[in-house]
Scaffold this motif. Structure first.
Motif, PDB file in Angstrom:
ATOM      1  N   ILE A   1      34.058  40.075  46.655  1.00 54.60           N
ATOM      2  CA  ILE A   1      33.543  40.563  45.585  1.00 54.60           C
ATOM      3  C   ILE A   1      32.927  39.861  44.498  1.00 54.60           C
ATOM      4  O   ILE A   1      33.374  38.591  44.272  1.00 54.60           O
ATOM      5  N   ARG A   2      31.763  40.065  43.928  1.00 55.66           N
ATOM      6  CA  ARG A   2      31.009  39.264  43.132  1.00 55.66           C
ATOM      7  C   ARG A   2      31.802  39.583  41.558  1.00 55.66           C
ATOM      8  O   ARG A   2      31.614  40.683  41.218  1.00 55.66           O
ATOM      9  N   VAL A   3      31.980  38.608  40.962  1.00 59.00           N
ATOM     10  CA  VAL A   3      32.310  38.796  39.383  1.00 59.00           C
ATOM     11  C   VAL A   3      31.347  38.005  38.538  1.00 59.00           C
ATOM     12  O   VAL A   3      31.089  36.990  38.491  1.00 59.00           O
ATOM     13  N   ASN A   4      30.811  38.849  37.740  1.00 58.05           N
ATOM     14  CA  ASN A   4      29.824  38.198  36.536  1.00 58.05           C
ATOM     15  C   ASN A   4      30.947  37.828  35.731  1.00 58.05           C
ATOM     16  O   ASN A   4      31.573  38.211  35.031  1.00 58.05           O
ATOM     17  N   LEU A   5      30.687  36.330  35.320  1.00 58.76           N
ATOM     18  CA  LEU A   5      31.634  35.695  34.677  1.00 58.76           C
ATOM     19  C   LEU A   5      31.309  35.995  33.188  1.00 58.76           C
ATOM     20  O   LEU A   5      32.260  35.595  32.273  1.00 58.76           O
ATOM     21  N   ALA A   6      30.006  36.342  32.771  1.00 56.20           N
ATOM     22  CA  ALA A   6      29.813  36.623  31.448  1.00 56.20           C
ATOM     23  C   ALA A   6      30.392  37.792  31.079  1.00 56.20           C
ATOM     24  O   ALA A   6      31.045  38.069  29.907  1.00 56.20           O
ATOM     25  N   THR A   7      30.421  38.990  31.792  1.00 57.39           N
ATOM     26  CA  THR A   7      30.790  40.229  31.519  1.00 57.39           C
ATOM     27  C   THR A   7      32.118  40.764  32.211  1.00 57.39           C
ATOM     28  O   THR A   7      32.671  41.847  31.886  1.00 57.39           O
ATOM     29  N   GLY A   8      32.496  40.158  33.196  1.00 53.08           N
ATOM     30  CA  GLY A   8      33.559  40.452  33.967  1.00 53.08           C
ATOM     31  C   GLY A   8      33.287  41.745  34.941  1.00 53.08           C
ATOM     32  O   GLY A   8      34.148  42.167  35.492  1.00 53.08           O
ATOM     33  N   VAL A   9      32.106  42.241  35.100  1.00 45.00           N
ATOM     34  CA  VAL A   9      31.907  43.331  36.010  1.00 45.00           C
ATOM     35  C   VAL A   9      32.049  42.684  37.297  1.00 45.00           C
ATOM     36  O   VAL A   9      31.369  41.680  37.803  1.00 45.00           O
ATOM     37  N   GLN A  10      32.587  43.571  38.121  1.00 46.42           N
ATOM     38  CA  GLN A  10      32.722  43.254  39.612  1.00 46.42           C
ATOM     39  C   GLN A  10      32.022  44.183  40.445  1.00 46.42           C
ATOM     40  O   GLN A  10      31.658  45.423  40.277  1.00 46.42           O
ATOM     41  N   SER A  11      31.413  43.635  41.504  1.00 42.86           N
ATOM     42  CA  SER A  11      30.949  44.500  42.646  1.00 42.86           C
ATOM     43  C   SER A  11      31.135  44.106  43.776  1.00 42.86           C
ATOM     44  O   SER A  11      31.258  42.766  44.473  1.00 42.86           O
ATOM     45  N   ILE A  12      31.242  44.967  45.027  1.00 44.15           N
ATOM     46  CA  ILE A  12      31.750  44.595  46.246  1.00 44.15           C
ATOM     47  C   ILE A  12      30.332  44.093  47.035  1.00 44.15           C
ATOM     48  O   ILE A  12      29.388  44.824  46.988  1.00 44.15           O
ATOM     49  N   LEU A  13      30.274  42.840  47.522  1.00 44.57           N
ATOM     50  CA  LEU A  13      29.272  42.287  48.200  1.00 44.57           C
ATOM     51  C   LEU A  13      29.409  42.762  49.805  1.00 44.57           C
ATOM     52  O   LEU A  13      28.480  42.932  50.312  1.00 44.57           O
ATOM     53  N   GLU A  14      30.728  42.570  50.165  1.00 43.00           N
ATOM     54  CA  GLU A  14      30.947  42.768  51.573  1.00 43.00           C
ATOM     55  C   GLU A  14      32.218  43.280  51.999  1.00 43.00           C
ATOM     56  O   GLU A  14      33.302  42.818  51.178  1.00 43.00           O
ATOM     57  N   THR A  15      32.358  44.390  52.692  1.00 40.07           N
ATOM     58  CA  THR A  15      33.758  44.843  53.282  1.00 40.07           C
ATOM     59  C   THR A  15      33.577  45.038  54.694  1.00 40.07           C
ATOM     60  O   THR A  15      32.721  45.515  55.147  1.00 40.07           O
ATOM     61  N   ASP A  16      34.552  44.508  55.365  1.00 44.55           N
ATOM     62  CA  ASP A  16      34.698  44.885  56.850  1.00 44.55           C
ATOM     63  C   ASP A  16      36.075  45.274  57.061  1.00 44.55           C
ATOM     64  O   ASP A  16      37.182  44.661  57.199  1.00 44.55           O
ATOM     65  N   GLY A  17      36.262  46.621  57.068  1.00 41.50           N
ATOM     66  CA  GLY A  17      37.352  47.509  57.231  1.00 41.50           C
ATOM     67  C   GLY A  17      38.294  47.049  58.322  1.00 41.50           C
ATOM     68  O   GLY A  17      39.395  47.572  58.520  1.00 41.50           O
ATOM     69  N   ASN A  18      37.480  46.591  59.714  1.00 43.12           N
ATOM     70  CA  ASN A  18      38.151  46.118  60.849  1.00 43.12           C
ATOM     71  C   ASN A  18      38.789  44.823  60.792  1.00 43.12           C
ATOM     72  O   ASN A  18      39.325  44.411  61.597  1.00 43.12           O
TER      73      ASN A  18
END
Length: 182
Positions: free
Chosen positions: A11-28
């Protein structure tokens, strides 16, 4: 920006805004354990204990490329100074410290019979590293086959640490309920 690995997601977290976005997910894969951003900042390495491998993630696209597979419960990861190799701890029955070639994926065993090592940190000179194992810290020479030596004991639950500049002291995270060392 800061990257963290949680339940098989990076998960990428923008340190200025706190906004999070998933960069990679491997459900297996049941567990990502550690992450390190490579020199240049365009890629990161992730230790996937559940898949017994190390992957490289392109931070712009999220594309994943396996680097080394067939590892025995890899948990800790540190990229060495030259950027062409990384040190990895393997926990469980193997209890090893290995050096992984980041181009070929081949690895060599630097120390074995370490119990259940977890996180690690390389000193600034690059000739030794410290490995958290159980309730102690071990010092391991990277340039010789000397046996690991215990450098600190009675640490309740070391979950992370870093060797300070100069290499003579370290900071560690202790998550246990025990008394504060004097």
């Amino acid at each position: 920006m800061l990257f963290r690995s949680v339940t098989s997601s990076v998960i990428r977290v923008n340190l200025a805004t706190g906004v999070q976005s998933i960069l990679e997910t491997d459900g297996n894969v049941p567990r990502d354990n550690d992450i390190a951003i490579e020199s240049g900042g365009g890629t990161a390495l992730v230790v996937q204990s559940g898949a017994s491998r190390i992957i490289r993630i392109n931070l712009a696209t999220g594309a994943m490329i396996p680097i080394s597979t067939g590892l025995a419960s890899p948990v800790g990861l540190q990229i060495e100074a030259g950027g062409t190799t990384a040190l990895v701890t393997e926990s469980g029955s193997s209890g090893r410290l290995i050096r992984v070639n980041l181009t070929t994926g081949a690895f060599t065993v630097l120390a074995s019979a370490l119990g259940s090592p977890s996180t690690l940190s390389i000193n600034t000179s690059g000739n030794t590293c410290a490995v958290a194992e159980g309730n102690r810290l071990l010092k391991i020479a990277l340039t010789s086959q000397l046996a690991p030596t215990s450098i600190a004991q009675a640490i309740e639950s070391p979950t992370g640490f870093a060797v300070e500049s100069g290499g003579s002291t370290a900071l560690f995270l202790d998550c246990g309920p025990g008394p504060i060392p004097s």
